[in-house]
Design a protein around this motif. Structure first.
Motif, short mmCIF file in Angstrom:
data_model
loop_
_atom_site.label_atom_id
_atom_site.label_comp_id
_atom_site.label_asym_id
_atom_site.label_seq_id
_atom_site.Cartn_x
_atom_site.Cartn_y
_atom_site.Cartn_z
N VAL A 1 12.35 46.37 15.78
CA VAL A 1 11.66 47.65 16.01
C VAL A 1 10.44 47.39 16.88
CG1 VAL A 1 10.39 49.56 14.95
CG2 VAL A 1 12.45 48.66 13.83
N TRP A 2 10.37 48.09 18.02
CA TRP A 2 9.20 47.99 18.89
C TRP A 2 8.06 48.85 18.32
CZ3 TRP A 2 9.32 44.25 22.32
CH2 TRP A 2 10.55 43.86 22.87
N ASP A 3 6.84 48.34 18.42
CA ASP A 3 5.69 49.09 17.91
C ASP A 3 5.55 50.44 18.60
OD1 ASP A 3 5.22 46.87 16.41
OD2 ASP A 3 3.41 46.22 17.50
N ALA A 4 5.92 50.51 19.88
CA ALA A 4 5.79 51.76 20.64
C ALA A 4 6.83 52.79 20.22
CB ALA A 4 5.90 51.47 22.13
N HIS A 5 7.89 52.34 19.58
CA HIS A 5 8.94 53.26 19.12
C HIS A 5 9.30 52.93 17.68
CE1 HIS A 5 9.51 54.74 23.21
NE2 HIS A 5 9.49 53.48 23.62
N PRO A 6 8.38 53.15 16.76
CA PRO A 6 8.59 52.70 15.37
C PRO A 6 9.72 53.42 14.65
CG PRO A 6 6.64 54.09 15.54
CD PRO A 6 7.07 53.81 16.94
N GLU A 7 10.17 54.53 15.24
CA GLU A 7 11.23 55.29 14.58
C GLU A 7 12.63 54.77 14.90
OE1 GLU A 7 11.19 56.57 18.72
OE2 GLU A 7 9.60 56.14 17.25
N LYS A 8 12.74 53.81 15.82
CA LYS A 8 14.04 53.37 16.30
C LYS A 8 14.31 51.91 15.92
CE LYS A 8 16.98 53.37 20.43
NZ LYS A 8 18.01 54.20 19.78
N GLY A 9 15.40 51.69 15.17
CA GLY A 9 15.80 50.33 14.82
C GLY A 9 16.92 49.85 15.72
N LEU A 10 16.81 48.62 16.20
CA LEU A 10 17.76 48.06 17.16
C LEU A 10 18.46 46.85 16.53
CD1 LEU A 10 15.35 48.14 20.22
CD2 LEU A 10 17.17 49.78 19.73
N PRO A 11 19.76 46.92 16.34
CA PRO A 11 20.47 45.78 15.73
C PRO A 11 20.34 44.53 16.57
CG PRO A 11 21.85 47.76 15.76
CD PRO A 11 20.65 48.06 16.61
N THR A 12 20.12 43.42 15.92
CA THR A 12 20.09 42.14 16.60
C THR A 12 21.50 41.55 16.64
OG1 THR A 12 19.44 41.12 14.50
CG2 THR A 12 17.69 41.65 16.06
N GLY A 13 21.62 40.38 17.23
CA GLY A 13 22.94 39.76 17.39
C GLY A 13 23.37 38.95 16.19
N LYS A 14 24.10 37.89 16.42
CA LYS A 14 24.75 37.11 15.37
C LYS A 14 23.74 36.53 14.38
CE LYS A 14 28.02 33.28 14.77
NZ LYS A 14 28.79 32.23 15.46
N PHE A 15 24.11 36.60 13.10
CA PHE A 15 23.30 35.99 12.04
C PHE A 15 24.13 34.90 11.39
CE2 PHE A 15 22.13 35.87 7.47
CZ PHE A 15 20.83 35.38 7.62
N THR A 16 23.56 33.73 11.24
CA THR A 16 24.28 32.61 10.63
C THR A 16 23.45 32.01 9.50
OG1 THR A 16 23.39 31.09 12.29
CG2 THR A 16 25.57 32.02 12.70
N ILE A 17 24.17 31.48 8.52
CA ILE A 17 23.56 30.79 7.39
C ILE A 17 23.92 29.31 7.50
CG2 ILE A 17 23.50 30.56 4.89
CD1 ILE A 17 24.39 33.52 4.76
N LYS A 18 22.93 28.45 7.58
CA LYS A 18 23.19 27.03 7.66
C LYS A 18 23.42 26.46 6.26
CE LYS A 18 20.89 26.16 12.06
NZ LYS A 18 19.94 25.30 12.80
N PRO A 19 24.36 25.53 6.13
CA PRO A 19 24.65 24.97 4.81
C PRO A 19 23.41 24.33 4.19
CG PRO A 19 26.32 24.33 6.40
CD PRO A 19 25.22 24.96 7.18
N PHE A 20 23.36 24.39 2.88
CA PHE A 20 22.25 23.80 2.13
C PHE A 20 22.86 23.01 0.97
CE2 PHE A 20 18.85 24.54 -1.25
CZ PHE A 20 18.00 23.53 -0.78
N LYS A 21 22.44 21.80 0.79
CA LYS A 21 22.93 20.98 -0.32
C LYS A 21 21.80 20.76 -1.31
CE LYS A 21 26.60 18.71 2.30
NZ LYS A 21 27.21 17.43 2.73
N PRO A 22 21.61 21.74 -2.19
CA PRO A 22 20.52 21.64 -3.16
C PRO A 22 20.78 20.52 -4.15
CG PRO A 22 21.91 23.50 -3.68
CD PRO A 22 22.41 22.96 -2.38
N ASN A 23 19.73 20.07 -4.76
CA ASN A 23 19.80 18.96 -5.70
C ASN A 23 19.14 19.43 -6.99
OD1 ASN A 23 20.58 16.42 -6.37
ND2 ASN A 23 18.85 15.37 -5.41
N TYR A 24 19.91 19.87 -7.95
CA TYR A 24 19.31 20.43 -9.15
C TYR A 24 20.23 20.29 -10.35
CZ TYR A 24 21.69 24.47 -6.94
OH TYR A 24 22.58 25.30 -6.29
N VAL A 25 19.65 20.48 -11.53
CA VAL A 25 20.40 20.41 -12.78
C VAL A 25 21.43 21.54 -12.80
CG1 VAL A 25 20.25 20.74 -15.27
CG2 VAL A 25 18.59 19.30 -14.10
N GLY A 26 22.63 21.19 -13.21
CA GLY A 26 23.67 22.21 -13.33
C GLY A 26 24.49 22.41 -12.08
N LEU A 27 24.22 21.64 -11.02
CA LEU A 27 24.99 21.78 -9.79
C LEU A 27 26.44 21.41 -10.04
CD1 LEU A 27 24.99 22.18 -6.67
CD2 LEU A 27 24.54 19.72 -6.49
#
Length: 847
Positions: free
Chosen positions: A133-159
């Motif tokens: 959202v641009w500050d000059a046009h706060p009423e307008k939302g503009l979709p962004t492009g690709k969203f990715t989740i990078k793998p995470f290998k947590p280290n915790y009890v119960g894994l």
């Protein structure tokens, strides 16, 4: 000064030019969890958002915000100070660049490190739904492009590592299919007698007049399998027979080489006999048209343990299409669940079109970028900037809902609509605000105020569990009860038009936060004229007393979440909740979710049942299917109440769920002393347990595929516990004997699911995207040993680091440890695979 003014003007011009030229879809965003226990604080996590500019124009250093949703709270200050994070409302946040942000040139990336107030456990902890959202046009939302989740290998009890899964699965033996009960859920009595009956074009149907609809249903089901029955009555016959004196849902099924006879007193009983007939069929008949169909000769006597066997689907948070709902109803009918709890409204969406109040769906069913929620609701749960897109937006028209009701009624499923009140009601509040604004503009003040759900002068400040600060209906207003009455009347009208039964409307009642109504002029005025109202907490009884009377006047009873049956009090100076004696004679139906282990309310359901309330067990520890199956980054779902794999509903003991509860919500073994002093269910209380209900809440359910992944096959565990008789292992007092009995039953159940029901679900009514568990993997004696939760699935592997597919090598127990870069997957009969198992060492550090 002149130079400074010129520089500022140039900067403004550059930003404005960038807003014109820059395409928001050129921004790709990736997220990764970097570290739990950040700065040695157990409830903090370091995360990184990387923004990449894939376009040809630079993203300026300022003049914009990124909006996104996050179910987890985030600290305002970023690590490098190059942005700030602000909570807008609900789960909507903004990321605003600060002076430390340098802009992003074409082809470059910028990293923003944020601090979460909770550890990262799985992929449902990720932010989602980014837009610009641009500050000059706060009423307008503009979709962004690709969203990715990078793998995470947590280290915790119960894994749950492949090694842990292997150890859990190693006691599961293979049971020959010939030894398995072929009717599911497990009937009261089952006997195979040898021989077969063949359904073909020389088979006809004979039915008592009372069972005409069920006969038509059976004919349609067989036609879908390619079987055309004879229109002439001949010796080979399927007989739907009326027999007086049986319970409403009971049936008897007898198959011999010349006939099939289903006997029952009521249509529901015959219908369930037909479902048993279907589970007797080989699962492969749904893969391709098979004619004839061969059935084993059996004798079955059967009926349900509980009269109320329910499943809840939340479409308020994220919408599911009519087709997806009908498909769920098909599976519920097959497994003899008889109540569909339709959670139609919530803060994030109102999904049912009602003729008297069109704004409810015009405004309340749509989500998209907005500054004021006057035309639609804001994005939630990653729904993004644009309205009209699934699963954030959507609703059922009058015709849609009537079709759903008719479809359910034909399958002996009652549809219970839920209208959330007074909390979880933001969609209704904002819709009625829009109605008020429209009618005030027309000069019609009286009509504008008729259904208003908030006092416009209320200055109360509060925050719900989901961080909303404006989501509670003001129950002091007379207009609230105009709204309730109109909603009830419109819903009754829909059911009458559909010819579908309606016994109750669920009016929610959960999670109203502290401090609501405290500064409401309407509350203060009501308090002055009603001496029984001494504090805002007393409005609870005022509201549900009036809602109850409105329903009773229409011949309906009130159902809701546990809070509708509770009274707030104090014990030794601490706040406590006890069954409200004022409403006990009304026998409200309370649906009790809160038995979180260690939360202090483990016995709440039993308190209410012992206190005279009708109780439907919807226990979060065993029956919430939106909970992640276990603790692993690649397993979606929340986990605030428990981790819920199929063993949880199967092992659930409705009359004594303390007995085999062994772990807390994090999967850590508990000290059973926490149950000392907790109420046990009395014999009287048992008469008030109506049944059990599984639930799928929709926050992280973005499409039908994810919906089915979370529901199936765990819903089969719910069906077994709701229908089958109380198992011996649940009542056996000798602990060792009980465990042995349970293990035998568990192994048989897994073999039935893996060898009969999963292959059926691969193709039944177009097939279901059920979860295929990843294999367990261990290294023993220099080789990989691999197992699977459900016998009957096929395990395949690769040794070159690629992902296994339906053509990869089949694991036969002969893979040497010398092979490196090994990956395993389990596959079903349709060639669809599980998540990937890669052999790793078990983690021993803590979360």
């Amino acid at each position: 000064m002149r130079y400074l003014f010129t520089a500022v003007l140039a900067l403004v011009f550059c930003v404005a030019e960038a807003q014109t030229d820059f395409n928001a879809r050129d921004l790709s965003i990736s997220w990764q969890a970097v570290q739990n226990d950040y700065q040695n604080k157990p409830n903090r996590s370091l995360q990184a958002i990387v923004i990449t500019n894939n376009g040809h124009t630079a993203l300026p250093a300022s003049g914009w915000k990124l909006y996104f949703n996050s179910a987890r709270t985030i600290e305002p200050q970023t690590v490098a100070g190059n942005a700030k994070i602000e909570l807008v409302n609900g789960d909507l946040f903004t990321l605003t660049p600060t002076e430390g942000f340098k802009g992003i040139k074409a082809g470059d990336s910028t990293r923003v490190e944020i601090i979460g107030d909770e550890p990262v456990v799985n992929i449902s902890d990720t932010p989602e739904g980014f837009y610009l959202v641009w500050d000059a046009h706060p009423e307008k939302g503009l979709p962004t492009g690709k969203f990715t989740i990078k793998p995470f290998k947590p280290n915790y009890v119960g894994l749950y590592t492949p090694e842990v899964i292997y150890q859990q699965n190693k006691s599961i033996q293979d049971v020959p299919e010939s030894q398995l009960t072929k009717v599911f859920p497990t009937p009261i009595a089952y006997q195979e007698n040898g021989g077969f009956f063949t359904i073909d074009d020389k088979t006809s149907i004979s039915a008592s007049s009372e069972f005409k609809n069920e006969a038509g249903y059976l004919i349609t089901e067989l036609q879908s399998l390619g079987v055309k029955l004879s229109s002439v009555k001949i010796k080979k016959i399927i007989n739907l027979k009326m027999v007086a004196g049986m319970d409403n849902e009971a049936y008897e099924l007898v198959i011999d080489p010349q006939s099939i006879t289903i006997s029952a007193s009521k249509p529901a009983g015959v219908f369930y006999g037909i479902q048993s007939l279907k589970t007797l069929m080989s699962p492969t008949v749904w893969a391709a048209q098979h004619k004839p169909i061969q059935l084993p000769c059996v004798e079955v006597k059967d009926g349900p343990r509980f009269p109320y066997r329910a499943f809840l689907l939340d479409v308020g948070r994220n919408f599911q299409t009519k087709a997806q709902v009908l498909k769920l109803l098909d599976a519920m009918a097959l497994y003899k669940l008889n109540t569909f709890h339709f959670h139609l409204t919530d803060d994030e969406g109102w999904r049912l079109a009602l003729p008297s109040l069109p704004e409810l769906t015009e405004v309340g069913s749509q989500r998209g970028h907005t500054l004021d929620s006057k035309q639609h609701l804001p994005p939630s749960h990653g729904s993004g900037a644009e309205t009209g897109k699934l699963a954030g937006s959507g609703f059922y028209s009058r015709a849609d809902y009537i079709e759903i009701l008719k479809y359910a009624a034909a399958r002996h499923i009652a549809v219970v609509p839920e209208i959330e009140a007074p909390g979880h009601a933001r969609s209704a509040i904002k819709a009625m605000d829009a109605r008020y604004t429209r009618l005030m503009a027309e000069g019609n003040k009286a009509e504008a105020e008729k259904y208003l759900l908030r006092d416009l002068n209320d200055q109360s400040q509060y925050a719900s569990v989901q961080y909303w600060h404006d989501n509670v209906i003001d129950v002091s207003l007379p207009s609230t009860y105009n709204f309730v009455e109109t909603v009830i009347n419109d819903i009754i009208g829909l059911y009458k038009e559909a010819g579908a039964p309606l016994a109750t409307i669920n009016f929610g009642g959960d999670e109203v936060p502290p401090h609501v109504w405290e500064k409401s002029p309407a509350y203060l005025a009501l308090k002055a004229t009603h001496p029984e109202i001494k504090e805002t907490g007393d409005l609870w009884y005022y509201f549900y007393g009036k809602v109850n009377q409105a329903l009773k006047a229409k011949g309906l009873y009130l159902s809701g979440w546990e809070e509708i049956g509770l009274r707030k009090t104090t014990i030794d100076g601490a706040t406590a909740y006890v069954p409200n004696p004022d409403f006990e004679p009304e026998h409200f139906q309370t649906e009790v979710w809160n038995n979180t282990i260690g939360g202090g309310q483990e016995d709440l359901a039993y308190k209410l049942a012992n206190g005279g309330y009708h109780v439907v067990l919807t226990s979060v520890t065993h029956l919430y299917l939106d909970m992640a199956h276990y603790k692993s980054f690649d397993e979606p779902g929340y986990y605030w109440g428990a981790f819920v794999d199929i063993d949880k509903p199967f092992s659930f003991i409705p009359y004594d769920y303390f007995k085999n509860t062994t772990v807390d919500k994090n999967g850590i073994p508990i000290n059973k002393s926490i149950f000392i002093g907790k109420q046990r269910l009395t014999d009287y209380g048992k008469t008030n347990i109506m049944g059990i209900q599984g639930a799928l809440w929709g926050e992280n359910i973005h499409d039908g595929q994810r919906m089915e992944y979370m529901i199936f096959p765990s819903i089969l565990g719910i069906a077994e516990r709701a229908w089958a008789k109380n198992p011996e292992w649940a009542t056996e007092k000798d602990t060792t004997q009980s465990k042995q009995l349970y293990q035998t039953a568990w192994v048989n159940f897994l073999n039935i699911i893996g060898k009969r029901e999963l292959p059926r679900l691969d193709y039944y009514h177009t097939g279901y995207n059920y979860r295929i568990p990843k294999p367990g993997v261990s290294v023993q004696d220099g080789r990989y040993v691999v197992n699977e939760q459900f016998p009957g699935l096929m395990i395949r592997y690769t040794t070159d680091g690629t992902e296994p597919d339906a053509k990869s090598k089949i694991y036969k127990g002969d893979l040497s440890r010398k092979e490196t870069n090994v990956k395993f997957k389990a596959f079903n009969s349709a060639g669809r695979g599980s998540n990937t198992s890669e052999p790793v060492q078990n983690a021993n550090s803590t979360l």
